[in-house]
Design an enzyme around this catalytic site. Sequence first.
Site, mmCIF file in Angstrom:
data_model
loop_
_atom_site.group_PDB
_atom_site.id
_atom_site.type_symbol
_atom_site.label_atom_id
_atom_site.label_comp_id
_atom_site.label_asym_id
_atom_site.label_seq_id
_atom_site.Cartn_x
_atom_site.Cartn_y
_atom_site.Cartn_z
ATOM 1 N N ARG A 25 0.817 -1.230 0.000
ATOM 2 C CA ARG A 25 0.000 0.000 0.000
ATOM 3 C C ARG A 25 0.844 1.270 0.000
ATOM 4 O O ARG A 25 0.436 2.285 0.569
ATOM 5 C CB ARG A 25 -0.953 0.045 1.195
ATOM 6 C CG ARG A 25 -2.069 -0.968 1.157
ATOM 7 C CD ARG A 25 -3.230 -0.453 0.317
ATOM 8 N NE ARG A 25 -4.197 -1.518 0.090
ATOM 9 C CZ ARG A 25 -5.272 -1.724 0.856
ATOM 10 N NH1 ARG A 25 -5.543 -0.930 1.850
ATOM 11 N NH2 ARG A 25 -6.081 -2.706 0.587
ATOM 12 N N ARG A 29 -3.263 6.569 1.302
ATOM 13 C CA ARG A 29 -3.776 7.760 1.986
ATOM 14 C C ARG A 29 -2.816 8.416 2.963
ATOM 15 O O ARG A 29 -3.068 9.543 3.385
ATOM 16 C CB ARG A 29 -5.090 7.410 2.695
ATOM 17 C CG ARG A 29 -6.238 7.194 1.716
ATOM 18 C CD ARG A 29 -7.406 6.501 2.388
ATOM 19 N NE ARG A 29 -6.997 5.155 2.758
ATOM 20 C CZ ARG A 29 -7.793 4.268 3.365
ATOM 21 N NH1 ARG A 29 -9.019 4.602 3.690
ATOM 22 N NH2 ARG A 29 -7.349 3.070 3.645
ATOM 23 N N ARG A 38 -7.099 11.970 -4.798
ATOM 24 C CA ARG A 38 -8.395 11.414 -4.376
ATOM 25 C C ARG A 38 -9.444 12.486 -4.085
ATOM 26 O O ARG A 38 -10.651 12.207 -4.113
ATOM 27 C CB ARG A 38 -8.192 10.497 -3.173
ATOM 28 C CG ARG A 38 -7.589 9.153 -3.542
ATOM 29 C CD ARG A 38 -8.630 8.195 -4.112
ATOM 30 N NE ARG A 38 -9.491 7.694 -3.037
ATOM 31 C CZ ARG A 38 -10.724 8.108 -2.788
ATOM 32 N NH1 ARG A 38 -11.273 9.044 -3.528
ATOM 33 N NH2 ARG A 38 -11.439 7.596 -1.803
ATOM 34 N N ASP A 74 -6.734 -2.541 -7.500
ATOM 35 C CA ASP A 74 -7.261 -3.254 -6.337
ATOM 36 C C ASP A 74 -7.503 -4.697 -6.730
ATOM 37 O O ASP A 74 -7.774 -4.990 -7.904
ATOM 38 C CB ASP A 74 -8.561 -2.626 -5.836
ATOM 39 C CG ASP A 74 -8.881 -3.121 -4.423
ATOM 40 O OD1 ASP A 74 -8.352 -2.549 -3.467
ATOM 41 O OD2 ASP A 74 -9.622 -4.118 -4.296
ATOM 42 N N TYR A 149 -14.565 -12.278 -0.477
ATOM 43 C CA TYR A 149 -15.300 -11.016 -0.686
ATOM 44 C C TYR A 149 -16.534 -11.234 -1.545
ATOM 45 O O TYR A 149 -17.579 -10.622 -1.319
ATOM 46 C CB TYR A 149 -14.388 -9.965 -1.319
ATOM 47 C CG TYR A 149 -13.445 -9.338 -0.327
ATOM 48 C CD1 TYR A 149 -13.865 -8.328 0.527
ATOM 49 C CD2 TYR A 149 -12.130 -9.766 -0.215
ATOM 50 C CE1 TYR A 149 -13.009 -7.756 1.461
ATOM 51 C CE2 TYR A 149 -11.256 -9.207 0.714
ATOM 52 C CZ TYR A 149 -11.708 -8.204 1.543
ATOM 53 O OH TYR A 149 -10.858 -7.662 2.473
HETATM 54 O O1 CP3 Z 1 0.063 -1.774 -2.523
HETATM 55 C C1 CP3 Z 1 -0.242 -0.846 -3.303
HETATM 56 O O2 CP3 Z 1 0.151 0.321 -3.131
HETATM 57 C C2 CP3 Z 1 -1.039 -1.182 -4.540
HETATM 58 C C3 CP3 Z 1 -2.441 -0.909 -4.502
HETATM 59 C C4 CP3 Z 1 -3.376 -1.854 -3.740
HETATM 60 C C5 CP3 Z 1 -4.602 -1.400 -3.186
HETATM 61 N N1 CP3 Z 1 -5.271 -2.488 -2.702
HETATM 62 C C6 CP3 Z 1 -5.077 -0.022 -3.184
HETATM 63 C C7 CP3 Z 1 -6.161 0.398 -2.284
HETATM 64 C C8 CP3 Z 1 -3.294 -3.224 -3.521
HETATM 65 C C9 CP3 Z 1 -2.169 -4.200 -3.852
HETATM 66 C C10 CP3 Z 1 -4.501 -3.613 -2.866
HETATM 67 C C11 CP3 Z 1 -4.802 -5.005 -2.500
HETATM 68 C C12 CP3 Z 1 -6.006 -5.308 -1.708
HETATM 69 N N2 CP3 Z 1 -7.238 -4.708 -1.779
HETATM 70 C C13 CP3 Z 1 -6.099 -6.380 -0.783
HETATM 71 C C14 CP3 Z 1 -5.004 -7.363 -0.466
HETATM 72 C C15 CP3 Z 1 -3.985 -6.792 0.442
HETATM 73 C C16 CP3 Z 1 -4.479 -6.401 1.813
HETATM 74 O O3 CP3 Z 1 -4.427 -5.219 2.113
HETATM 75 O O4 CP3 Z 1 -4.911 -7.306 2.543
HETATM 76 C C17 CP3 Z 1 -7.398 -6.357 -0.258
HETATM 77 C C18 CP3 Z 1 -7.958 -7.304 0.784
HETATM 78 C C19 CP3 Z 1 -8.118 -5.301 -0.906
HETATM 79 C C20 CP3 Z 1 -9.529 -4.925 -0.703
HETATM 80 C C21 CP3 Z 1 -9.667 -3.529 -0.242
HETATM 81 N N3 CP3 Z 1 -9.503 -2.409 -1.037
HETATM 82 C C22 CP3 Z 1 -9.978 -3.087 1.066
HETATM 83 C C23 CP3 Z 1 -10.248 -3.981 2.257
HETATM 84 C C24 CP3 Z 1 -9.966 -1.682 1.029
HETATM 85 C C25 CP3 Z 1 -10.242 -0.726 2.146
HETATM 86 C C26 CP3 Z 1 -9.108 -0.782 3.104
HETATM 87 C C27 CP3 Z 1 -8.706 0.544 3.651
HETATM 88 O O5 CP3 Z 1 -7.486 0.690 3.812
HETATM 89 O O6 CP3 Z 1 -9.563 1.367 3.962
HETATM 90 C C28 CP3 Z 1 -9.655 -1.283 -0.291
HETATM 91 C C29 CP3 Z 1 -9.522 0.098 -0.801
HETATM 92 C C30 CP3 Z 1 -8.142 0.483 -1.223
HETATM 93 N N4 CP3 Z 1 -7.346 -0.278 -2.025
HETATM 94 C C31 CP3 Z 1 -7.461 1.712 -0.924
HETATM 95 C C32 CP3 Z 1 -6.230 1.662 -1.593
HETATM 96 C C33 CP3 Z 1 -5.165 2.729 -1.643
HETATM 97 C C34 CP3 Z 1 -8.019 2.872 -0.103
HETATM 98 C C35 CP3 Z 1 -9.012 3.536 -1.021
HETATM 99 C C36 CP3 Z 1 -9.114 5.023 -0.958
HETATM 100 O O7 CP3 Z 1 -8.233 5.736 -1.490
HETATM 101 O O8 CP3 Z 1 -10.136 5.476 -0.457
#
Ligand code: CP3
Length: 341
Positions: A25, A29, A38, A74, A149
């Site tokens: 990640r 944010r 964003r 994502d 999911y």
């Molecule tokens: O690592 C990186 O920088 C690459 C981008 C990336 C995102 N999600 C961006 C994201 C990657 C590799 C993921 C993978 C992902 N997404 C996983 C597997 C890894 C992990 O974290 O367990 C999972 C389970 C998801 C599903 C997902 N997407 C969730 C649970 C959430 C909300 C979590 C939170 O932090 O609030 C997201 C949204 C998400 N994916 C964000 C980002 C940067 C936040 C979205 C925003 O900008 O509002």
Amino acid sequence: MSRSDRFLNACRGEPVDTTPVWIMRQAGRYLPEYRAVRARHSFLDVCHQPELACEVTLQPIDRLGVDAAILFSDIMIPLEGMGCRIAFDPGPVFAEPVRTAADVDRLRPAEPEADVPFVLDAVRLIRRELGGRVPLIGFSGAPFTLAAYMVEGKGSRSFENLKRMMYAAPDVYRALMDKVTETVIRYLNAQAAAGAQVLQVFDTWGGILSPADYAAYVLPYSRRVIAGLDRSVPVIHFVKGCGLLLDLVRQAGGDVLGIDWHIDLADAIRQVGGAFSVQGNLDPTVLLGPESLVRERAAEIVAKGRAARGHVFNLGHGILPMVPPENAEALVDAVHEAGRR
Ligand code: CP3
């Protein structure tokens, strides 16, 4: 040896000039420049528009000095190609959770070039803009985490719908996993063909099962994914909660095992021996402490990582939104300093 070699070399167990580091990640944010993008675009817009995905992918590269870029997207995106409708609030929410045999029948394995061309365009654009500074990681969710999911329709604490399907309707579960597995294989190979240089498989929920159930319901599909990938690209397999499952997780194959912080890195290395490189494993909340603690904990993990065939430093899970960016910068600097050969 240059910055651009150390990550790929560590994945393959070849010599490095210092321990390579990237942060799960790392585009997110906690960075003000990400929040600025964003403020003008939804999360899905950033995923769907290659120029925006490229912009945020590159944001942490020079600011932090990390040794790899990861495609901004994502794990839910290829599921749109299977026919799922997904919103983010901030985590994924499915309009119609997949619960019955008829729901599974309606899904089709995605065709990446036709269904999610914007992801492959983003990979090509990012490679061009990186200009060889650091390698690019492509990724997918593992079949089990994606199915979790799809069936729950959102995040869950106990995964009762998924587990009910596994235990009470195993044929439906297996039909769903077959379609998701086929999608994941095609999706990862398409990213590699577009220019991704390493592939990471994220199994965030792989650790919620007993070892026997992991072996029966998860491992066959993760193994099928890794066996189905283009052999020239190193594969990182990250199973959150893998500490008590390492002997099974290693059977899925791959080049690098992602390790979370619930197991001591030295123990993990002893268990996986010389067959794998390792990635990890700092507790992400350490980045909320003072810089001195961040540096101390980073150096401890780097020292343990020297016993591995190869070590890629990372957090044990994604960086948290409230982390001060200066601490992420200090972490990368501390790893490079402690890891120097
Ligand atoms: O690592 C990186 O920088 C690459 C981008 C990336 C995102 N999600 C961006 C994201 C990657 C590799 C993921 C993978 C992902 N997404 C996983 C597997 C890894 C992990 O974290 O367990 C999972 C389970 C998801 C599903 C997902 N997407 C969730 C649970 C959430 C909300 C979590 C939170 O932090 O609030 C997201 C949204 C998400 N994916 C964000 C980002 C940067 C936040 C979205 C925003 O900008 O509002």
